[in-house]
Design a protein around this motif. Structure first.
Motif, mmCIF file in Angstrom:
data_model
loop_
_atom_site.group_PDB
_atom_site.id
_atom_site.type_symbol
_atom_site.label_atom_id
_atom_site.label_comp_id
_atom_site.label_asym_id
_atom_site.label_seq_id
_atom_site.Cartn_x
_atom_site.Cartn_y
_atom_site.Cartn_z
ATOM 1 N N LEU A 185 16.721 6.584 10.903
ATOM 2 C CA LEU A 185 15.953 6.599 9.658
ATOM 3 C C LEU A 185 16.028 8.004 9.068
ATOM 4 O O LEU A 185 15.720 8.977 9.775
ATOM 5 N N LYS B 41 15.036 10.398 5.631
ATOM 6 C CA LYS B 41 14.392 10.538 4.325
ATOM 7 C C LYS B 41 15.124 11.604 3.525
ATOM 8 O O LYS B 41 15.251 12.747 3.973
ATOM 9 N N PHE C 141 6.881 5.251 4.419
ATOM 10 C CA PHE C 141 6.566 4.030 5.174
ATOM 11 C C PHE C 141 5.095 3.739 4.950
ATOM 12 O O PHE C 141 4.232 4.539 5.347
ATOM 13 N N HIS D 42 1.239 0.356 8.528
ATOM 14 C CA HIS D 42 1.553 -0.936 9.150
ATOM 15 C C HIS D 42 1.365 -0.874 10.654
ATOM 16 O O HIS D 42 1.223 0.208 11.233
ATOM 17 N N ASP E 184 3.660 -2.270 13.884
ATOM 18 C CA ASP E 184 5.011 -2.808 14.084
ATOM 19 C C ASP E 184 4.964 -4.311 14.356
ATOM 20 O O ASP E 184 5.855 -5.054 13.930
ATOM 21 N N HIS F 219 5.024 5.317 20.305
ATOM 22 C CA HIS F 219 3.862 4.540 19.853
ATOM 23 C C HIS F 219 3.980 3.096 20.277
ATOM 24 O O HIS F 219 5.063 2.616 20.624
ATOM 25 N N HIS G 209 0.251 2.936 11.631
ATOM 26 C CA HIS G 209 0.990 4.169 11.374
ATOM 27 C C HIS G 209 1.833 4.025 10.112
ATOM 28 O O HIS G 209 1.983 2.920 9.574
ATOM 29 N N SER H 189 4.196 6.844 7.073
ATOM 30 C CA SER H 189 4.543 8.227 6.737
ATOM 31 C C SER H 189 4.703 8.322 5.226
ATOM 32 O O SER H 189 5.093 7.353 4.569
ATOM 33 N N ARG I 254 14.627 14.650 6.411
ATOM 34 C CA ARG I 254 13.887 14.379 7.643
ATOM 35 C C ARG I 254 14.589 13.207 8.319
ATOM 36 O O ARG I 254 14.546 12.072 7.853
ATOM 37 N N SER J 121 11.227 -3.752 11.093
ATOM 38 C CA SER J 121 11.111 -2.347 10.717
ATOM 39 C C SER J 121 12.221 -1.535 11.344
ATOM 40 O O SER J 121 12.825 -1.947 12.289
HETATM 41 O O1 LIG Z 1 8.928 7.828 11.293
HETATM 42 C C1 LIG Z 1 8.411 7.267 10.330
HETATM 43 O O2 LIG Z 1 8.360 7.792 9.220
HETATM 44 C C2 LIG Z 1 7.799 5.906 10.504
HETATM 45 C C3 LIG Z 1 8.690 5.004 11.280
HETATM 46 C C4 LIG Z 1 7.996 3.772 11.711
HETATM 47 O O3 LIG Z 1 7.122 3.283 11.066
HETATM 48 C C5 LIG Z 1 8.387 3.151 12.973
HETATM 49 O O4 LIG Z 1 9.322 3.633 13.652
HETATM 50 O O5 LIG Z 1 7.755 2.161 13.366
#
Ligand SMILES: O=C(O)CCC(=O)C(=O)O
Length: 271
Positions: free
Chosen positions: A112, A114, A123, A126, A128, A209, A215, A217, A226, A271
């Motif tokens: 992922l 950014k 994000f 939410h 997961d 997590h 969580h 972002s 990032r 996700s």
């Molecule tokens: O790292 C992030 O910005 C969030 C990623 C996320 O939501 C996840 O990996 O479940």
């Protein structure tokens, strides 16, 4: 060979009670650099044949690459098998087993990234579990995120609501856009009174997590990327159960499975 990381009882308790954990310096700079070489090939769109597994998490599947805000390369170890057995896989598997048990395997992996100066690379809040099939009997999950770049508040580091998953209750999730064709991400409500903890992670550090903690972002307001590398662990039984439903975490899946949002007919991913 480095000594495997042995978690303290306090770290194990933190994960169970708060739903997440931060461990700095799991990989050294050179180890991250090795991963970065393969990572870069994905980010430059040099890997062919990925279909919807190479997409913008924040926008429609038909968005042009130049306009991507939040690059998502899903299942990179499938498309670049040289990743199999890499140092993050080895270390995170050992850590995850200490948190949820030995009977686990990689369920999926994900890159992922950014884009710089990109407030929309976010994000939404939410759990997961909100993305995954409802009814799976054993939901135990450890999702590990490696910071390839320093992950800071200004570039949209991960943030959590500590303890929000303890009751293992799924909040109602809805599509962050008007339909999931316009954007894959889901959003769940967060109350004004809920405490939010931002977790800043230096390059080489990880967060872990579970599947219930709330969580998300924010966007990237810095002039640098990032980039994170995600590996999620679940039990052998759970992976087998969900594969039998046709759920592989690929955005190319064409399956009917049920989440809190109801049944999807097509293009159901995660996700
Ligand atoms: O790292 C992030 O910005 C969030 C990623 C996320 O939501 C996840 O990996 O479940």
């Amino acid at each position: 060979m480095t000594t495997p990381i042995v978690l303290t009882p306090d770290q194990i308790r933190q994960f169970a009670e708060r739903g997440f954990l931060h461990i700095p310096a799991v990989l050294c700079d050179e180890e991250v650099s090795v991963i970065e070489e393969t990572y870069g090939r994905f980010m430059r769109k040099e890997i062919s044949g990925m279909g919807h597994d190479f997409c913008d998490m924040s926008g429609p599947y038909d968005r042009e690459f130049k306009d991507f805000a939040l690059i998502n390369a899903m299942l990179p170890r499938v498309y670049a098998p040289e990743l199999i057995g890499n140092v993050l896989e080895t270390r995170s598997a050992h850590i995850a087993a200490q948190l949820i048990g030995q009977d686990i395997q990689i369920d999926y992996d994900q890159f992922l990234a950014k884009k710089p100066n990109c407030p929309t690379a976010e994000f939404s809040w939410h759990q997961d579990q909100g993305y995954w099939p409802a009814g799976t009997p054993d939901t135990r999950t450890v999702t590990c995120s490696l910071a390839i770049d320093d992950s800071l508040k200004v570039n949209g580091c991960i943030r959590f609501i500590p303890g929000s998953g303890v009751g293992q209750t799924l909040r109602t999730h809805r599509s962050a856009k008007s339909t999931r064709e316009e954007g894959h991400t889901l959003v769940a409500e967060v109350g004004d009174e809920e405490e939010v903890e931002y977790v800043e992670v230096k390059r080489g550090g990880i967060t872990l997590h579970d599947e219930w903690v709330m969580h998300g972002s924010a966007g990237n307001l810095s002039s640098d990327w990032r980039r994170t590398y995600v590996i999620a662990y679940r039990s052998h039984a759970t992976v087998a159960y969900e594969r039998a439903l046709g759920f592989t975490h690929s955005h190319n899946d064409k399956v009917n499975w049920t989440t809190t949002l109801g049944a999807y007919e097509d293009k159901a991913g995660e996700s």
